[in-house]
Design a protein around this motif. Structure first.
Motif, PDB file in Angstrom:
ATOM      1  N   GLU A  78      21.182  40.277  44.592  1.00 49.10           N
ATOM      2  CA  GLU A  78      20.471  40.531  45.852  1.00 49.10           C
ATOM      3  C   GLU A  78      19.834  41.910  45.880  1.00 49.10           C
ATOM      4  N   SER A  79      20.417  42.884  45.176  1.00 53.57           N
ATOM      5  CA  SER A  79      19.895  44.255  45.204  1.00 53.57           C
ATOM      6  C   SER A  79      18.681  44.453  44.304  1.00 53.57           C
ATOM      7  N   LEU A  80      18.359  43.466  43.464  1.00 57.91           N
ATOM      8  CA  LEU A  80      17.227  43.615  42.550  1.00 57.91           C
ATOM      9  C   LEU A  80      15.915  43.512  43.315  1.00 57.91           C
ATOM     10  N   PRO A  81      14.863  44.224  42.873  1.00 58.52           N
ATOM     11  CA  PRO A  81      13.569  44.141  43.570  1.00 58.52           C
ATOM     12  C   PRO A  81      12.996  42.721  43.573  1.00 58.52           C
ATOM     13  N   ASN A  82      13.128  42.023  42.457  1.00 60.36           N
ATOM     14  CA  ASN A  82      12.627  40.646  42.359  1.00 60.36           C
ATOM     15  C   ASN A  82      13.744  39.754  41.826  1.00 60.36           C
ATOM     16  N   PRO A  83      14.651  39.328  42.697  1.00 59.22           N
ATOM     17  CA  PRO A  83      15.798  38.538  42.225  1.00 59.22           C
ATOM     18  C   PRO A  83      15.367  37.157  41.745  1.00 59.22           C
ATOM     19  N   GLU A  84      16.122  36.628  40.792  1.00 58.20           N
ATOM     20  CA  GLU A  84      15.901  35.261  40.330  1.00 58.20           C
ATOM     21  C   GLU A  84      16.635  34.327  41.297  1.00 58.20           C
ATOM     22  N   TYR A  85      15.836  33.594  42.096  1.00 52.68           N
ATOM     23  CA  TYR A  85      16.435  32.827  43.185  1.00 52.68           C
ATOM     24  C   TYR A  85      17.238  31.633  42.687  1.00 52.68           C
ATOM     25  N   ASP A  86      16.885  31.087  41.503  1.00 50.74           N
ATOM     26  CA  ASP A  86      17.699  29.983  40.997  1.00 50.74           C
ATOM     27  C   ASP A  86      19.094  30.486  40.616  1.00 50.74           C
ATOM     28  N   VAL A  87      19.163  31.706  40.020  1.00 49.46           N
ATOM     29  CA  VAL A  87      20.464  32.308  39.705  1.00 49.46           C
ATOM     30  C   VAL A  87      21.239  32.598  40.992  1.00 49.46           C
ATOM     31  N   LEU A  88      20.529  33.140  41.976  1.00 50.99           N
ATOM     32  CA  LEU A  88      21.175  33.472  43.242  1.00 50.99           C
ATOM     33  C   LEU A  88      21.692  32.214  43.939  1.00 50.99           C
ATOM     34  N   GLY A  89      20.907  31.132  43.891  1.00 51.23           N
ATOM     35  CA  GLY A  89      21.342  29.881  44.510  1.00 51.23           C
ATOM     36  C   GLY A  89      22.592  29.326  43.854  1.00 51.23           C
ATOM     37  N   THR A  90      22.657  29.419  42.517  1.00 52.01           N
ATOM     38  CA  THR A  90      23.848  28.954  41.799  1.00 52.01           C
ATOM     39  C   THR A  90      25.081  29.761  42.199  1.00 52.01           C
ATOM     40  N   GLU A  91      24.904  31.076  42.353  1.00 50.93           N
ATOM     41  CA  GLU A  91      26.032  31.918  42.756  1.00 50.93           C
ATOM     42  C   GLU A  91      26.481  31.580  44.174  1.00 50.93           C
ATOM     43  N   TYR A  92      25.511  31.367  45.090  1.00 50.04           N
ATOM     44  CA  TYR A  92      25.872  30.967  46.457  1.00 50.04           C
ATOM     45  C   TYR A  92      26.653  29.648  46.454  1.00 50.04           C
ATOM     46  N   LEU A  93      26.185  28.691  45.644  1.00 51.14           N
ATOM     47  CA  LEU A  93      26.824  27.372  45.624  1.00 51.14           C
ATOM     48  C   LEU A  93      28.244  27.464  45.051  1.00 51.14           C
ATOM     49  N   LEU A  94      28.411  28.277  44.003  1.00 53.24           N
ATOM     50  CA  LEU A  94      29.742  28.458  43.430  1.00 53.24           C
ATOM     51  C   LEU A  94      30.689  29.084  44.453  1.00 53.24           C
ATOM     52  N   LEU A  95      30.210  30.105  45.163  1.00 49.32           N
ATOM     53  CA  LEU A  95      31.044  30.749  46.173  1.00 49.32           C
ATOM     54  C   LEU A  95      31.391  29.772  47.293  1.00 49.32           C
ATOM     55  N   SER A  96      30.451  28.896  47.654  1.00 50.95           N
ATOM     56  CA  SER A  96      30.719  27.879  48.674  1.00 50.95           C
ATOM     57  C   SER A  96      31.840  26.946  48.225  1.00 50.95           C
ATOM     58  N   ASN A  97      31.812  26.534  46.956  1.00 50.68           N
ATOM     59  CA  ASN A  97      32.863  25.647  46.436  1.00 50.68           C
ATOM     60  C   ASN A  97      34.230  26.341  46.442  1.00 50.68           C
ATOM     61  N   ILE A  98      34.249  27.629  46.056  1.00 55.04           N
ATOM     62  CA  ILE A  98      35.517  28.359  46.038  1.00 55.04           C
ATOM     63  C   ILE A  98      36.069  28.501  47.450  1.00 55.04           C
ATOM     64  N   LEU A  99      35.196  28.844  48.394  1.00 53.51           N
ATOM     65  CA  LEU A  99      35.644  29.008  49.777  1.00 53.51           C
ATOM     66  C   LEU A  99      36.117  27.685  50.377  1.00 53.51           C
ATOM     67  N   ASP A 100      35.484  26.582  49.976  1.00 53.12           N
ATOM     68  CA  ASP A 100      35.929  25.271  50.452  1.00 53.12           C
ATOM     69  C   ASP A 100      37.342  24.969  49.943  1.00 53.12           C
ATOM     70  N   GLU A 101      37.588  25.313  48.681  1.00 55.57           N
ATOM     71  CA  GLU A 101      38.923  25.108  48.122  1.00 55.57           C
ATOM     72  C   GLU A 101      39.931  26.083  48.733  1.00 55.57           C
ATOM     73  N   TYR A 102      39.447  27.235  49.170  1.00 53.21           N
ATOM     74  CA  TYR A 102      40.293  28.276  49.743  1.00 53.21           C
ATOM     75  C   TYR A 102      40.568  28.046  51.230  1.00 53.21           C
ATOM     76  N   LEU A 103      40.122  26.878  51.731  1.00 47.98           N
ATOM     77  CA  LEU A 103      40.322  26.481  53.126  1.00 47.98           C
ATOM     78  C   LEU A 103      39.595  27.411  54.096  1.00 47.98           C
ATOM     79  N   GLU A 104      38.352  27.736  53.740  1.00 43.97           N
ATOM     80  CA  GLU A 104      37.482  28.513  54.615  1.00 43.97           C
ATOM     81  C   GLU A 104      36.199  27.709  54.847  1.00 43.97           C
ATOM     82  N   PRO A 105      36.266  26.626  55.666  1.00 44.27           N
ATOM     83  CA  PRO A 105      35.120  25.711  55.784  1.00 44.27           C
ATOM     84  C   PRO A 105      33.879  26.360  56.378  1.00 44.27           C
ATOM     85  N   LYS A 106      34.036  27.281  57.327  1.00 45.75           N
ATOM     86  CA  LYS A 106      32.858  27.901  57.944  1.00 45.75           C
ATOM     87  C   LYS A 106      32.094  28.756  56.938  1.00 45.75           C
ATOM     88  N   ASP A 107      32.830  29.573  56.175  1.00 44.42           N
ATOM     89  CA  ASP A 107      32.164  30.394  55.158  1.00 44.42           C
ATOM     90  C   ASP A 107      31.590  29.521  54.042  1.00 44.42           C
TER      91      ASP A 107
END
Length: 656
Positions: A144-173
């Protein structure tokens, strides 16, 4: 004609450039071949781990030979993934840390983030959810801090974090980061990735019972996968989940249509088909429509799947539906059996939930304990630094006090010498004043000239020297004693005072016409104005009953007494205000000098001022007067002088 040496130089340069170009092309060919080799290894590392490992070893060998650190980092990353797939996490962490070190050295932010993503996956698979969330969150912040971030990489990271939070019982996050993943993939304009994000987001909405939002995103994912021809394995599951929503909403016709289409796609997939969810959820539809027999058959078919491969929630849903179906058929033994199994699974889910809560609690406790220990260490370090600082300051203070004490002793000796000299001068003044009464007629002829000289010395040079002396006193008081200019200023100040005393003596020796001409009150008024104009303090001067003159002996002695008292206030009292009052009532003269300084100790003053106070007492004895010192409760000193007045001879006769 070109000289031979120039031709030889040009030939050498051409050969050097050619060799350098050949080296660069060779390096580019080598690095391109290494990169292609690594891409192949990374592509097959999940299906052919051993072959991928061999290719990575080859990449490391070639990268070392070509001095290509990027190739080594890539190979280490893939080796870390291979060992993770084999559940050898310690080796996996070693390789990932090697990759991280090289990529940080190269300053490649995107690839550093990729290493943290893989570290997060390691932690996630080890159920170290807190560490997994921290690692993936850090990777997200890097991209996110890069001037021109690679959005496909960023989307993959968001999706991975969503899966971890779902397993961690944090449905809202988990829902929040699934939305961010869809947004990032849309910015990257990657249809297959947009479909995957929409599908994940629909699952998050369904888990939170937001069926309309889930249905909308399932439809979006279905359209994208169908149009792109990608994600064929997702289509049956999307249709099945849509059928679940329609069943819960009571839209049985729509649900039947979704399950029929999903069944066709599952048949087309063959061995890759996942029949469990289809059978479980279509069985629920059949039971909801009252077709118990067909529904029960579908549930039994779902049960034929290996229960060990099902997660707790899947087992719970299956056992609960089987129990309900048998209960509706009034086969209570089977209903009770499956209900017991459902309770056992529910207990396992509860225990797993508690375990995750305990892990979270332990993690938070560890964080707080670590923070507390760090705070204690910081406080101890701060106390140590403070102690060292205080010790240093104490040493400096003692050194300054010792230096000041030595300097003070020197200054005290110097002051004593000056006061002794002043005493001698005042004695000389007394002698001169007594001799003035008996001057011969020869001196009377020169009186006018002496008076003029005395007026010039007193009115101009004398007052200027007094003011200048006070100004130098102020400068000297504001100058640190350890300053390089302090000694020079002190010497100059002493010289000014010496010059003033010499001028005053010369003025008195030249004649008493100044005092005769202007009078005591005007001289005192001029003195007070000079002190105030020098900025030393505020001075108030008042008098009463002083319309007639007192006589030369009275006025000269009173002037000297007041000069000494005011000088002591200036030097020692640290006062900001001074009040001088002279009142004559009948044959009694009352003088009061008040200041708001630090008080007065007569014994100390006798030791400190030397001849000054003694001269005051001697002058008062000659006039038959008394002096009294009073310290006020709130600070400051009042000096009261009472002098009896005997009718004097004419002033001129006394002066001359």
């Amino acid at each position: 004609m070109i000289p031979t040496c120039d031709l030889r130089t040009k030939a050498i340069l051409i050969v050097a450039i050619a060799l350098q170009t050949e080296v660069l092309w060779s390096q580019q060919r080598d690095t391109a071949a290494i990169h292609a080799l690594w891409l192949h290894a990374h592509a097959i590392h999940e299906d052919s781990a051993e072959r991928a490992r061999q290719l990575c070893v080859e990449v490391l060998r070639k990268s070392e030979k070509a001095d290509y650190p990027k190739g080594r980092a890539d190979a280490y990353l893939t080796l870390g993934c291979i060992h993770r797939n084999n559940r050898n996490f310690s080796r996996s962490y070693d390789y990932l840390r090697h990759a991280l070190h090289i990529r940080r050295t190269l300053g490649d932010s995107n690839r550093v983030a990729a290493v943290f993503v893989n570290l997060g996956i390691n932690y996630f698979e080890e159920s170290k959810y807190d560490s997994a969330i921290a690692a993936v969150s850090y990777a997200i912040r890097i991209v996110e801090s890069l001037p021109n971030p690679e959005y496909d990489v960023l989307g993959t990271e968001y999706l991975l974090l969503s899966n971890i939070l779902d397993e961690y019982l944090e449905p809202k996050d988990a829902l929040k980061y699934a939305k961010k993943s869809l947004w990032a993939y849309q910015k990257a304009n990657q249809p297959a990735l947009i479909g995957a994000a929409a599908y994940a987001l629909a699952n998050r909405f369904l888990a939170m019972r937001q069926r309309d939002s889930a249905l909308l995103h399932y439809e979006q994912a279905y359209v994208i996968f169908q149009a792109s021809g990608l994600g064929r394995s997702f289509l049956p599951e999307i249709l099945t989940n849509k059928g679940i929503i329609h069943t819960k909403n009571g839209n049985f016709d729509q649900a039947e249509k979704c399950f029929t289409e999903a069944e066709k796609l599952l048949v087309a997939l063959g061995d890759e088909a996942d029949w469990f969810h289809f059978c479980l959820n279509k069985g629920q539809l059949m039971i909801a429509q009252g077709n118990l027999e067909e529904g029960l058959n579908l549930l039994k078919k779902a049960l034929s799947e290996d229960p060990g491969e099902l997660d707790f929630l899947e087992q719970l849903y299956l056992f609960e539906n089987l129990s309900d179906a048998y209960a509706q058929k009034q086969v209570f033994d089977s209903a009770y059996q499956y209900q017991t199994m459902a309770y056992a699974v529910r207990d396992s889910i509860y225990n797993e939930s508690k375990r995750k809560e305990f892990v979270r609690f332990q993690t938070e406790r560890y964080k707080h304990e670590t923070a507390r220990q760090e705070l204690i260490a910081h406080q101890e370090a701060t106390r140590a630094r403070l102690f060292l600082l205080l010790a240093t300051l104490l040493f400096l203070l003692v050194s300054i006090i010792a230096y000041a004490y030595v300097q003070r002793k020197k200054a005290f000796r110097l002051i004593q010498e000056q006061q002794e000299q002043l005493h001698r001068q005042e004695v000389d003044e007394l002698i001169q004043n007594s001799e003035l009464r008996y001057l011969s007629a020869e001196l009377e002829g020169r009186e006018a000239e002496r008076e003029q000289i005395a007026r010039e010395l007193h009115d101009q040079l004398g007052s200027s020297l007094v003011t200048l002396g006070w100004q130098y006193d102020a400068i000297l008081e504001s100058t640190p004693e350890d300053s390089k200019n302090y000694a020079s200023l002190l010497a100059l100040n002493n010289a000014l005072k010496q010059l003033y005393h010499e001028v005053r003596q010369l003025s008195h020796q030249s004649g008493s016409g100044v005092l005769e001409r202007v009078g005591l009150i005007l001289i005192l008024n001029e003195l007070c104005q000079s002190i105030e104009s020098a900025g030393r303090m505020e001075v108030g001067f008042s008098h009463y009953g002083m319309e007639s003159r007192l006589g030369f002996d009275y006025e000269i002695n009173i002037l000297r007494i007041l000069q000494e008292l005011i000088s002591n206030v200036l030097k020692y009292a640290k006062a900001t205000q001074l009040t001088l009052q002279i009142n004559r009532i009948d044959d009694a003269l009352n003088i009061m000098v008040e200041d708001n300084g630090i008080g007065f100790d007569q014994k100390e003053a006798l030791l400190r001022s030397g001849a000054g106070l003694k001269n005051i007492e001697a002058r008062l004895r000659s006039l038959g007067g008394t002096i009294q010192f009073e310290n006020r409760p709130h600070g400051g000193t009042t000096v009261i002088i009472n002098i009896p007045i005997i009718k004097p001879e004419p002033f001129y006769e006394q002066a001359h």
